[in-house]
Design a protein around this motif. Structure first.
Motif, PDB file in Angstrom:
ATOM      1  N   SER A  35      -1.604  -9.098  -8.141  1.00  0.00           N
ATOM      2  CA  SER A  35      -0.453  -8.247  -8.449  1.00  0.00           C
ATOM      3  C   SER A  35      -0.891  -6.835  -8.798  1.00  0.00           C
ATOM      4  CB  SER A  35       0.356  -8.838  -9.611  1.00  0.00           C
ATOM      5  OG  SER A  35       1.006 -10.024  -9.227  1.00  0.00           O
ATOM      6  N   ASN A  36      -1.953  -6.720  -9.581  1.00  0.00           N
ATOM      7  CA  ASN A  36      -2.456  -5.396  -9.962  1.00  0.00           C
ATOM      8  C   ASN A  36      -2.982  -4.632  -8.756  1.00  0.00           C
ATOM      9  OD1 ASN A  36      -1.840  -5.842 -12.660  1.00  0.00           O
ATOM     10  ND2 ASN A  36      -3.879  -6.609 -13.162  1.00  0.00           N
ATOM     11  N   ILE A  37      -3.671  -5.329  -7.864  1.00  0.00           N
ATOM     12  CA  ILE A  37      -4.197  -4.688  -6.652  1.00  0.00           C
ATOM     13  C   ILE A  37      -3.055  -4.167  -5.788  1.00  0.00           C
ATOM     14  CG2 ILE A  37      -5.395  -5.095  -4.470  1.00  0.00           C
ATOM     15  CD1 ILE A  37      -7.166  -7.113  -5.990  1.00  0.00           C
ATOM     16  N   LEU A  38      -2.039  -4.995  -5.600  1.00  0.00           N
ATOM     17  CA  LEU A  38      -0.920  -4.610  -4.739  1.00  0.00           C
ATOM     18  C   LEU A  38      -0.115  -3.468  -5.338  1.00  0.00           C
ATOM     19  CD1 LEU A  38       0.353  -8.126  -3.587  1.00  0.00           C
ATOM     20  CD2 LEU A  38      -1.129  -6.531  -2.367  1.00  0.00           C
ATOM     21  N   SER A  39       0.059  -3.453  -6.642  1.00  0.00           N
ATOM     22  CA  SER A  39       0.835  -2.384  -7.279  1.00  0.00           C
ATOM     23  C   SER A  39       0.080  -1.063  -7.268  1.00  0.00           C
ATOM     24  CB  SER A  39       1.205  -2.777  -8.714  1.00  0.00           C
ATOM     25  OG  SER A  39       0.040  -2.951  -9.509  1.00  0.00           O
ATOM     26  N   ARG A  40      -1.248  -1.118  -7.360  1.00  0.00           N
ATOM     27  CA  ARG A  40      -2.048   0.114  -7.314  1.00  0.00           C
ATOM     28  C   ARG A  40      -1.997   0.758  -5.941  1.00  0.00           C
ATOM     29  NH1 ARG A  40      -6.342  -2.816  -9.723  1.00  0.00           N
ATOM     30  NH2 ARG A  40      -7.451  -2.701  -7.737  1.00  0.00           N
ATOM     31  N   GLY A  41      -1.927  -0.056  -4.912  1.00  0.00           N
ATOM     32  CA  GLY A  41      -2.062   0.467  -3.557  1.00  0.00           C
ATOM     33  C   GLY A  41      -0.838   1.130  -2.985  1.00  0.00           C
ATOM     34  N   THR A  42       0.347   0.907  -3.575  1.00  0.00           N
ATOM     35  CA  THR A  42       1.558   1.448  -2.961  1.00  0.00           C
ATOM     36  C   THR A  42       1.744   2.932  -3.228  1.00  0.00           C
ATOM     37  OG1 THR A  42       2.885   0.869  -4.897  1.00  0.00           O
ATOM     38  CG2 THR A  42       2.714  -0.772  -3.157  1.00  0.00           C
ATOM     39  N   GLY A  43       1.539   3.351  -4.466  1.00  0.00           N
ATOM     40  CA  GLY A  43       1.798   4.740  -4.818  1.00  0.00           C
ATOM     41  C   GLY A  43       3.259   5.089  -4.651  1.00  0.00           C
ATOM     42  N   ALA A  44       4.135   4.088  -4.688  1.00  0.00           N
ATOM     43  CA  ALA A  44       5.562   4.301  -4.438  1.00  0.00           C
ATOM     44  C   ALA A  44       6.373   3.954  -5.669  1.00  0.00           C
ATOM     45  CB  ALA A  44       6.012   3.439  -3.258  1.00  0.00           C
ATOM     46  N   THR A  45       7.571   4.526  -5.748  1.00  0.00           N
ATOM     47  CA  THR A  45       8.482   4.182  -6.816  1.00  0.00           C
ATOM     48  C   THR A  45       9.067   2.804  -6.528  1.00  0.00           C
ATOM     49  OG1 THR A  45      10.395   5.135  -5.701  1.00  0.00           O
ATOM     50  CG2 THR A  45       9.085   6.603  -7.086  1.00  0.00           C
ATOM     51  N   GLU A  46       9.732   2.218  -7.521  1.00  0.00           N
ATOM     52  CA  GLU A  46      10.344   0.906  -7.338  1.00  0.00           C
ATOM     53  C   GLU A  46      11.369   0.935  -6.208  1.00  0.00           C
ATOM     54  OE1 GLU A  46      12.875  -2.433  -9.904  1.00  0.00           O
ATOM     55  OE2 GLU A  46      11.902  -0.742 -10.913  1.00  0.00           O
ATOM     56  N   GLN A  47      12.130   2.039  -6.131  1.00  0.00           N
ATOM     57  CA  GLN A  47      13.137   2.159  -5.079  1.00  0.00           C
ATOM     58  C   GLN A  47      12.486   2.255  -3.694  1.00  0.00           C
ATOM     59  OE1 GLN A  47      15.786   5.472  -5.543  1.00  0.00           O
ATOM     60  NE2 GLN A  47      17.224   4.736  -4.019  1.00  0.00           N
ATOM     61  N   GLN A  48      11.355   2.984  -3.596  1.00  0.00           N
ATOM     62  CA  GLN A  48      10.669   3.136  -2.310  1.00  0.00           C
ATOM     63  C   GLN A  48      10.064   1.818  -1.833  1.00  0.00           C
ATOM     64  OE1 GLN A  48       8.058   6.371  -3.563  1.00  0.00           O
ATOM     65  NE2 GLN A  48       9.028   7.750  -2.104  1.00  0.00           N
TER      66      GLN A  48
ATOM     67  N   THR B 296      -3.606  -4.157   3.815  1.00  0.00           N
ATOM     68  CA  THR B 296      -3.261  -2.905   4.496  1.00  0.00           C
ATOM     69  C   THR B 296      -1.857  -2.483   4.128  1.00  0.00           C
ATOM     70  OG1 THR B 296      -4.682  -3.452   6.384  1.00  0.00           O
ATOM     71  CG2 THR B 296      -3.024  -1.733   6.718  1.00  0.00           C
ATOM     72  N   TRP B 297      -1.757  -1.276   3.564  1.00  0.00           N
ATOM     73  CA  TRP B 297      -0.453  -0.679   3.292  1.00  0.00           C
ATOM     74  C   TRP B 297      -0.128   0.255   4.459  1.00  0.00           C
ATOM     75  CZ3 TRP B 297      -4.170  -1.455  -0.405  1.00  0.00           C
ATOM     76  CH2 TRP B 297      -3.811  -2.208  -1.528  1.00  0.00           C
ATOM     77  N   ARG B 298       0.966   0.001   5.144  1.00  0.00           N
ATOM     78  CA  ARG B 298       1.341   0.805   6.295  1.00  0.00           C
ATOM     79  C   ARG B 298       2.046   2.082   5.854  1.00  0.00           C
ATOM     80  NH1 ARG B 298       2.208  -1.716  11.027  1.00  0.00           N
ATOM     81  NH2 ARG B 298       2.215   0.424  11.795  1.00  0.00           N
ATOM     82  N   GLU B 299       1.383   3.229   6.074  1.00  0.00           N
ATOM     83  CA  GLU B 299       1.945   4.544   5.785  1.00  0.00           C
ATOM     84  C   GLU B 299       2.546   4.636   4.385  1.00  0.00           C
ATOM     85  OE1 GLU B 299       4.657   5.657   8.835  1.00  0.00           O
ATOM     86  OE2 GLU B 299       3.271   5.227  10.458  1.00  0.00           O
ATOM     87  N   PRO B 300       1.758   4.386   3.333  1.00  0.00           N
ATOM     88  CA  PRO B 300       2.289   4.521   1.966  1.00  0.00           C
ATOM     89  C   PRO B 300       2.660   5.968   1.665  1.00  0.00           C
ATOM     90  CG  PRO B 300      -0.095   4.223   1.936  1.00  0.00           C
ATOM     91  CD  PRO B 300       0.346   3.994   3.350  1.00  0.00           C
ATOM     92  N   PRO B 301       3.576   6.200   0.702  1.00  0.00           N
ATOM     93  CA  PRO B 301       4.112   7.544   0.441  1.00  0.00           C
ATOM     94  C   PRO B 301       3.080   8.607   0.110  1.00  0.00           C
ATOM     95  CG  PRO B 301       5.427   5.872  -0.658  1.00  0.00           C
ATOM     96  CD  PRO B 301       4.210   5.177  -0.118  1.00  0.00           C
ATOM     97  N   GLN B 302       1.942   8.217  -0.518  1.00  0.00           N
ATOM     98  CA  GLN B 302       0.987   9.228  -0.964  1.00  0.00           C
ATOM     99  C   GLN B 302       0.056   9.709   0.155  1.00  0.00           C
ATOM    100  OE1 GLN B 302       0.714   6.051  -1.511  1.00  0.00           O
ATOM    101  NE2 GLN B 302      -1.375   5.348  -1.891  1.00  0.00           N
ATOM    102  N   THR B 303       0.186   9.147   1.371  1.00  0.00           N
ATOM    103  CA  THR B 303      -0.701   9.535   2.464  1.00  0.00           C
ATOM    104  C   THR B 303       0.053  10.331   3.515  1.00  0.00           C
ATOM    105  OG1 THR B 303      -0.261   7.526   3.753  1.00  0.00           O
ATOM    106  CG2 THR B 303      -2.029   7.428   2.127  1.00  0.00           C
TER     107      THR B 303
END
Length: 268
Positions: free
Chosen positions: A6-19, A230-237
């Protein structure tokens, strides 16, 4: 749920809860058993007070319930409270194939097993009726979890029918209800063209891909495999950029330990 994952997945998104809402999560296992990823998402969704529709084709309800119990979740209680809608695919398919009532067959969620030319609309309607109840209820955004899609191919369904089913579920659950979908698929045999087509299409449509792989060196008691996330096109990239991280893991009785490659105690 597995806290480290859970911690790994939450770190990788860089997105808000809504995103993060409205995503398709693809789970892939290659030359290993990736069912622990399914159990993680099931328990995490229930603990987050989300409405869950679970299509279990791989195991019986008692199996999923036994594993969930170790993770601190009661599937029986979740079903009784209306939070979990569970379709036991193994049991239901046997009941359907042995049924003598034709009318009952046609209204069954898995009626396409008795009518080879039929599409998966009956299963889609079942999912719809299960998750639309979330609107105005005490439960949070809905989740559809499927374990696993490769079994549907082995039951004789075409890749086209499965892809149509996923497409309509995404439109309803992810886009309209702002919920999520989680699906497991196998990728062991590169010669299975139908299965590989399914994997490639799902890979293209998914926001998050988690792939469990067996070790190329074979069995090791301290390292059971590796997970590529793999996070596909996360917001911070930048647009078109994916982010991929690789971890090794060890399965424990009630947990899974994740660590960077080469940092296991077995190799230090």
């Amino acid at each position: 749920m597995f806290l480290e994952l859970s911690n790994i997945l939450s770190r990788g998104t860089g997105a808000t809860e809504q995103q993060q809402q409205g995503k398709l999560v693809l789970l892939i296992d290659s030359n290993t058993d990736g069912s622990f990823l399914v159990h993680h998402h099931l328990s995490a969704s229930l603990k987050a007070n989300r409405k869950v529709c679970f299509l279990g084709f791989a195991q019986s309800f008692s199996h999923y319930s036994s594993v969930a119990q170790k993770m601190g979740v009661s599937l029986a209680a979740a079903k009784e409270q209306g939070q979990l809608v569970f379709l036991e695919g193994l049991k239901s398919s046997l009941e359907l194939l042995s049924a003598e009532d034709t009318a009952a067959e046609k209204s069954h969620p898995l009626q396409f097993l008795s009518f080879p030319s039929a599409d998966m609309k009956s299963l889609y309607d079942y999912v719809q009726s299960s998750l639309l109840q979330v609107v105005g209820s005490e439960w949070k955004e809905p989740v559809l979890i499927i374990d696993d899609l490769s079994i549907l191919l082995s039951l004789g369904l075409s890749t086209g029918h499965i892809l149509d089913f996923i497409h309509y579920c995404r439109a309803s659950i992810c886009l309209r209800l702002k919920g999520d979908m989680v699906a497991l698929v196998h990728s062991d045999d590169q010669q299975d063209e139908e299965n590989e087509l399914l994997v490639k299409w799902l890979h293209h449509q998914s926001s998050l891909i988690i792939q469990a792989e067996g070790l190329s060196t074979g069995y090791c008691k301290d390292i059971h495999g590796q997970v590529k996330i793999t996070w596909r096109e996360p917001p911070q990239t930048a647009f078109g950029s994916d982010v991929t991280e690789l971890y090794q893991y060890k399965l424990l009785d009630k947990n899974v330990s994740f660590f960077a490659r080469g940092t296991s105690a077995a190799v230090l």
